[in-house]
Structures are given as C-alpha cells and as structure tokens.
Design a protein around this motif. Sequence first.
Motif, PDB file in Angstrom:
ATOM      1  N   ASN A 203       0.831  -1.195   0.000  1.00 56.23           N
ATOM      2  CA  ASN A 203       0.000   0.000   0.000  1.00 56.23           C
ATOM      3  C   ASN A 203       0.870   1.251   0.000  1.00 56.23           C
ATOM      4  O   ASN A 203       1.864   1.319   0.712  1.00 56.23           O
ATOM      5  CB  ASN A 203      -0.912   0.006   1.222  1.00 56.23           C
ATOM      6  N   LEU A 204       0.438   2.209  -0.785  1.00 56.52           N
ATOM      7  CA  LEU A 204       1.261   3.411  -0.961  1.00 56.52           C
ATOM      8  C   LEU A 204       0.942   4.481   0.093  1.00 56.52           C
ATOM      9  O   LEU A 204      -0.201   4.904   0.232  1.00 56.52           O
ATOM     10  CB  LEU A 204       1.022   3.981  -2.365  1.00 56.52           C
ATOM     11  N   CYS A 205       1.978   4.885   0.796  1.00 50.27           N
ATOM     12  CA  CYS A 205       1.860   5.959   1.791  1.00 50.27           C
ATOM     13  C   CYS A 205       2.918   7.009   1.495  1.00 50.27           C
ATOM     14  O   CYS A 205       3.853   6.763   0.737  1.00 50.27           O
ATOM     15  CB  CYS A 205       2.110   5.423   3.196  1.00 50.27           C
ATOM     16  N   ILE A 206       2.767   8.167   2.111  1.00 49.71           N
ATOM     17  CA  ILE A 206       3.778   9.215   1.965  1.00 49.71           C
ATOM     18  C   ILE A 206       4.215   9.629   3.373  1.00 49.71           C
ATOM     19  O   ILE A 206       3.378   9.803   4.263  1.00 49.71           O
ATOM     20  CB  ILE A 206       3.235  10.449   1.191  1.00 49.71           C
ATOM     21  N   LYS A 207       5.527   9.777   3.513  1.00 51.71           N
ATOM     22  CA  LYS A 207       6.137   9.972   4.835  1.00 51.71           C
ATOM     23  C   LYS A 207       6.072  11.392   5.390  1.00 51.71           C
ATOM     24  O   LYS A 207       6.116  11.581   6.591  1.00 51.71           O
ATOM     25  CB  LYS A 207       7.626   9.642   4.702  1.00 51.71           C
TER      26      LYS A 207
ATOM     27  N   THR B 175      -4.792   5.264   9.467  1.00 48.95           N
ATOM     28  CA  THR B 175      -4.629   3.863   9.068  1.00 48.95           C
ATOM     29  C   THR B 175      -3.238   3.372   9.479  1.00 48.95           C
ATOM     30  O   THR B 175      -3.084   2.297  10.039  1.00 48.95           O
ATOM     31  CB  THR B 175      -4.802   3.707   7.541  1.00 48.95           C
ATOM     32  N   TYR B 176      -2.231   4.188   9.174  1.00 46.12           N
ATOM     33  CA  TYR B 176      -0.858   3.850   9.545  1.00 46.12           C
ATOM     34  C   TYR B 176      -0.258   5.033  10.285  1.00 46.12           C
ATOM     35  O   TYR B 176      -0.424   6.178   9.860  1.00 46.12           O
ATOM     36  CB  TYR B 176      -0.035   3.536   8.297  1.00 46.12           C
ATOM     37  N   GLU B 177       0.446   4.729  11.361  1.00 40.30           N
ATOM     38  CA  GLU B 177       0.954   5.801  12.209  1.00 40.30           C
ATOM     39  C   GLU B 177       1.958   6.686  11.476  1.00 40.30           C
ATOM     40  O   GLU B 177       2.889   6.185  10.831  1.00 40.30           O
ATOM     41  CB  GLU B 177       1.603   5.175  13.435  1.00 40.30           C
ATOM     42  N   ASN B 178       1.748   7.971  11.597  1.00 43.43           N
ATOM     43  CA  ASN B 178       2.686   8.953  11.038  1.00 43.43           C
ATOM     44  C   ASN B 178       2.875   8.882   9.526  1.00 43.43           C
ATOM     45  O   ASN B 178       3.904   9.286   9.004  1.00 43.43           O
ATOM     46  CB  ASN B 178       4.051   8.862  11.718  1.00 43.43           C
ATOM     47  N   LEU B 179       1.881   8.340   8.847  1.00 42.97           N
ATOM     48  CA  LEU B 179       1.960   8.285   7.386  1.00 42.97           C
ATOM     49  C   LEU B 179       0.662   8.826   6.790  1.00 42.97           C
ATOM     50  O   LEU B 179      -0.406   8.657   7.374  1.00 42.97           O
ATOM     51  CB  LEU B 179       2.151   6.847   6.900  1.00 42.97           C
TER      52      LEU B 179
ATOM     53  N   PHE C 230      -1.928   8.013   4.142  1.00 40.97           N
ATOM     54  CA  PHE C 230      -2.300   6.829   3.363  1.00 40.97           C
ATOM     55  C   PHE C 230      -3.109   7.249   2.138  1.00 40.97           C
ATOM     56  O   PHE C 230      -4.100   7.956   2.248  1.00 40.97           O
ATOM     57  CB  PHE C 230      -3.091   5.856   4.235  1.00 40.97           C
ATOM     58  N   THR C 231      -2.640   6.774   0.963  1.00 42.08           N
ATOM     59  CA  THR C 231      -3.240   7.223  -0.295  1.00 42.08           C
ATOM     60  C   THR C 231      -4.491   6.449  -0.694  1.00 42.08           C
ATOM     61  O   THR C 231      -5.275   6.913  -1.511  1.00 42.08           O
ATOM     62  CB  THR C 231      -2.231   7.042  -1.451  1.00 42.08           C
ATOM     63  N   GLY C 232      -4.629   5.212  -0.174  1.00 39.91           N
ATOM     64  CA  GLY C 232      -5.733   4.366  -0.626  1.00 39.91           C
ATOM     65  C   GLY C 232      -5.381   3.589  -1.881  1.00 39.91           C
ATOM     66  O   GLY C 232      -6.180   2.811  -2.394  1.00 39.91           O
ATOM     67  N   ASP C 233      -4.167   3.786  -2.402  1.00 43.92           N
ATOM     68  CA  ASP C 233      -3.749   3.089  -3.623  1.00 43.92           C
ATOM     69  C   ASP C 233      -2.772   1.957  -3.322  1.00 43.92           C
ATOM     70  O   ASP C 233      -1.956   2.057  -2.408  1.00 43.92           O
ATOM     71  CB  ASP C 233      -3.068   4.063  -4.593  1.00 43.92           C
ATOM     72  N   GLY C 234      -2.872   0.916  -4.151  1.00 40.53           N
ATOM     73  CA  GLY C 234      -1.890  -0.159  -4.116  1.00 40.53           C
ATOM     74  C   GLY C 234      -0.793   0.183  -5.107  1.00 40.53           C
ATOM     75  O   GLY C 234      -1.023   0.941  -6.059  1.00 40.53           O
TER      76      GLY C 234
END
Length: 645
Positions: free
Chosen positions: A462-466, A490-494, A496-500
């Motif tokens: 899953n794609l996230c941005i830091k 969804t993820y701590e400190n990221l 979350f784009t919703g994209d794979g």
Amino acid sequence: MAYPYQIASLLQYHEFYKKSVEDPEGFWGEVAENFQWRRKWDSVINWNFKEPKIEWFKGAKLNITENCIDRHLPAKAGEPAIIWEPNNPEERTRVVTYARLHKRVCQFAQVLKNNGVKKGDRVCIYMGMVPELAYAVLGCARIGAIHSVIFGGFSAQSIADRLEDAQATFIVTCDGAYRGNKDIPLKSVIDDALIGNKIVKKVIVYTRTRTPVSMIKGRDVWWEDEMEYAETQVEKEGVVSFPAEEMDAEDPLFILYTSGSTGKPKGVVHTCGGYMVWTNYTFVNVFQYKPGDVHFCTADIGWITGHSYIVYGPLSAGATSLMFEGIPTWPDAGRFWEITEKHKVNILYTAPTAIRSLMGFGEQPIQGKDISSLNTLGTVGEPINEEAWHWYDEHIGKKTCPIVDTWWQTETGGILISNLAGVTLSKPGWATLPLPGVQPVIVDENGKEVTEKDEDGMIKGNLCIKAPWPGILRTTYGDHERCRLNYFATYENLYFTGDGCMKDEDGNYRITGRVDDVLNVSGHRIGTAEVENAINMHTGVVESAVVGYPHDIKGQGIYAYVIYNGRMQDMDQIRKDVNQTVSRIIGPIAKPDKIQFVSGLPKTRSGKIMRRILRKIAEGEVSNLGDTSTLLDPAVVDEIKNGKI
Ligand code: WTA
C-alpha cells in the motif's frame, strides 16, 4: 531562464530530490522566492501527521490571483491566458488575454462584493466549461471567498448535500451547459437543490444556452447585468483595478468534494500558499512548460485536475491554457486533433479513458490533421494500460513526444509521482519517480515498510507518503477528525493514499489501483458505499452491494448486486428505475453498468458482506473464489455465480 526552478536534467532531478528531502525548508523556501508575496513567511513548514497539523509558509501573506494574473502584467497583457474552444466547432473561439482576464476577474470580484460576498464565505460554482467559470473561480480567490466547484454531472440532491456541508451562501451557475449533443439544464438542477434551502442568499446566472430558466426576485440575478454594472466600478479612465484581499498562506482557497470509502463525500480543503507553489512547481516541471507553449488539459474544472492544471498551475506560470467546452467524440472522434491543429497545441494532458475510447475509432479521425505541434503528452486519473500507452505514443505522439504518467489525487493538490517530460525516463504503465519533496513508502497491512521483493523482483503493498509536500490537503471541511481518520490514522505517522502500488529495482513506482472501496469510473472517483446508499433508496430494494469490474473503456465499471422484494414486473424496467434513482441521488455518472438481482448476499457470520467474492464474480473469475465455508449461507454464492451478467 523563465523558471529558475525548472529541472533541466536527470542529474539535476536527483540532486534536487536529495536536497528536498534533506533540507525541505531550504529547498521550498528557495522555490517560494519565485512568487509574489505581500509578506514573506516566518517558517517554511510546521507539521505533524498525528493531529494532523500542516502549515506551509506560515505568516506569509499573498493573494493567489496576483500571482496568476497581476504579476504577468503588463509584460503578457496581450498574450493569451485562456484559449476557449466551444462545444460546437462552428461557434467562435474566444481568446482571453492576460489583460482581459485581469479585467474580467476584477469585474467578477466586484460583482461578488456587490452581492454581499465576503472573505471566508463559501461560494458554490456549478457551471459548464466556459471562460466565465475561470473568472468565477478567480473572482472568489481575489476577494478571499472559498470556492466549491461542483461537476455538472452531479444531481440536485448531491448539490444540496454539498451546499449544506459547506454552509454555502452563494451560487454561481449557468442557465445550461453544452456537452456534445446534450444541453444540460444547470439552473434548473440548482433550483431543485435549493428547495427548502434557507441559507443561500444569491444565485448568479450566466447565460450560455438561453434555455428557459426560472429567476426568483431577490435571489437570482443575471451575470451579464451584474458584470455590466461592475465594469463602471472597476474601470476608471481605461485603468482596471480591484484590490485583491490579503490572504494568509494557510487561509483556505477552496473546497472540493471527493468520494471516499464512506457513504458521504468529503470536502477536501486546500490553502492559498502551499497549493499555489505546488501546482505551479509541478506544472512547470512535469510538463517542462516553455513560455509560449499551448497547454491543453482536457479535464473539467469540476475535478481537481481542472483546478490545478487548467487554472492555477498554468496561470500562475503565465502560461496559455486551452479550455474545451465539449467532449472528445462530438461531432466526431477527431475533435481533439482538430483542436490541436487549430490552436497549435504543444502539450496534451488527458485521461486513459479518453485515449481508450478514441483508440476504438482507429486512426481515421487523426488522418489529415496536422498535430505536429504536440511535444508532450500526459495522462492522469487511473492506471494506463500498455495498449493505450502505445497507441498514444505511436499515433498521437508519433514516437517523438514524451508521455508523462502523472499519479496524484484530489487530496494531494498536484502531481506527486510522474516522469518529467524529456528529463527523466518514461516506462509504459508506470508513474515512475516521485517529485522533489515527495517521499513514498510502501507498507503492508500492518503499516510495516515492505523491503522484501517478491518473486518478480518487485516491492508490493500500500502506498503511503512519509512527509508533507506543499500541496497536501489540510483538512476536510467542518470535520477535522474525519480527515485524520481517513488519511492519517490507518498507519501511524503516514499519509495513506488508498492506492496499491509496486516498485521496481530502479525505484520506479507503478500504481495498481485503489485498495479501498473507491471506484475509478472513466477517471471519476466514486465510492461504492455512496452508490449502495443511493440504490437502497429505491422503494423495492432491500439491500445492495456494489463492486468494480474491469471495463474496456471506462477502466472500471460499476456492478451492483441487488436484493429486490418490490412489486414484480419486467426486471429490465426495475433496472431502469434503480438507475434513475441513482441518477437522482448522486448523478448520472454513478449509474451502475450492470445490475444483478440476487436473493441474498454472501455474508460472514458477523454479517459483513464478503466483497472479495462479489468482486471476483463481477470480474468473471468464478472458478477460484477462495474459502467460502465461513459464510452464513454458502449456497447463495452458487446462485450469484449462475446469475452473473
Ligand atoms: C487514481 C485525480 C494510476 C488513483 C488526479 C488515485 C491514478 C485516484 C493515476 C485519485 C495514475 C490518478 N495512475 N492511478 N497516473 N492518477 N490515479 O482524486 O487511484 O479524482 O487514488 O484525482 O485516481 O483520483 P482523483
């Protein structure tokens, strides 16, 4: 050089990227020096993703329209800011120079003021693709009102919901809009949306189609009358002026509603300073814009792509932006190429769904049209399949134009991952590398960074941005907690784009599509829950489940499984009624492509719908449905499989 921050080589890309990550303050502070600020910032960036709290250029003062218009004058007074191509090719083209744009935006800002609109008020804009739409958007920005543009394909109910959510007090609309052979009665839709509405004070109506409209005294006013009067106020002895409101860099610029995995669309909020820097920076770098180029973005201004790459990105860069009222296939499938030839378009930015639909007409519509002015092609909105990529490359770009595959979202304000035309390498179907300032990370379900390659050498997840980039959303209007939950929880400190996505050995990214319950139909974002809610409003419907399935032209189609216990009649008729209901509740863009009536839905013992199974059946993968033994009623799966359409 026209844009000192334009990346000129692959080497420089790597150098800039490194600096942007190691020293974001220094990097973005330097880029921001290229804009017109009334006051500079106290700090470049403050942020945490926990709340989230994101502030760019805190303390800076500006007005984005001074950057999009005033600062290009008088140098570019006679140059085209907007070239407008009407729906009907027989009708006259309009060329709006920077001087004319300045005048019209000043006039319209005055109109808003005359009608009582103040800084911070929410103005809903529901118009067709006419230059007046750009004037309306920029007029709002000039006085600091927050615009909320709604795409013409949304229904009265959708508009009413958005008006309510944003507590909008003003509306700008048209009598109607032309799209292909259709004449869409926009004002009449607004009238329906306003039934029972007590907070909208004024509706400004621009005449485009001259379709009969109802005009209510005290509420509805004509654009033309208002503009004529405003002209006498803003123009004195040939000099036009309307003072732009001084905005804080973090004041909201606009709200744009978009679908998520819940039933209710969210009002994504972008602010003045960061959004301006980001749209400009990405426009100049991704498309490698050169002054004088004609940039043709085929999106509608009702979507983020139109906001960022028809209006704010190009105009803040002093570019020429081509705005097209119609559709690619009317009066015939050669329309884009005719426009390209007529206006000597250099950059064409469109969606894979348009490319696939034009591909279906073959090469004949291109023949005899001189499209050799094109030097850059772009795509956005959904993953592009290789066949469409190659067709675009071969028949439109003649194998000489770089194709930029730009991945981004309403929430990101501008492009995050893309090759830079002619500067970094392209790879069919791949968005490739992140822009400076963008730090992608691929995580597994638990939010742990994936570092192991799988058997084909790719990192998948899953794609996230830091960390934040200047154009990231700041909040969802009126509900900050919702913003946190949707994107930052969804993820701590990221983020979350919703994209794979997957990443190759060279660090290129390929976006594989949404991993949440969001569909991408013809590049339009639609939430499955939203469609289900609408279907469930039909009197005879007990329950429904909506999933996407691969569609040759649209990318994804909408497949609805519906439990119906209403009066039995011709099922096709009921399908039409269900579609009509969805049209009324959301808009024609959300109508299911396929409706299958079922007696039950596959559910777990705790009552959760097993969408995975429904998705597989809709995709035609009926043989490998995985474990169905935990279902409440496994027999229902066979029935659904057998009834597939
Ligand atoms: C998808 C449109 C693959 C993605 C700008 C994203 C893409 C959603 C691409 C956002 C691309 C957009 N390749 N997928 N180049 N561009 N997407 O908010 O799933 O309307 O999350 O913004 O479109 O859609 P939105």
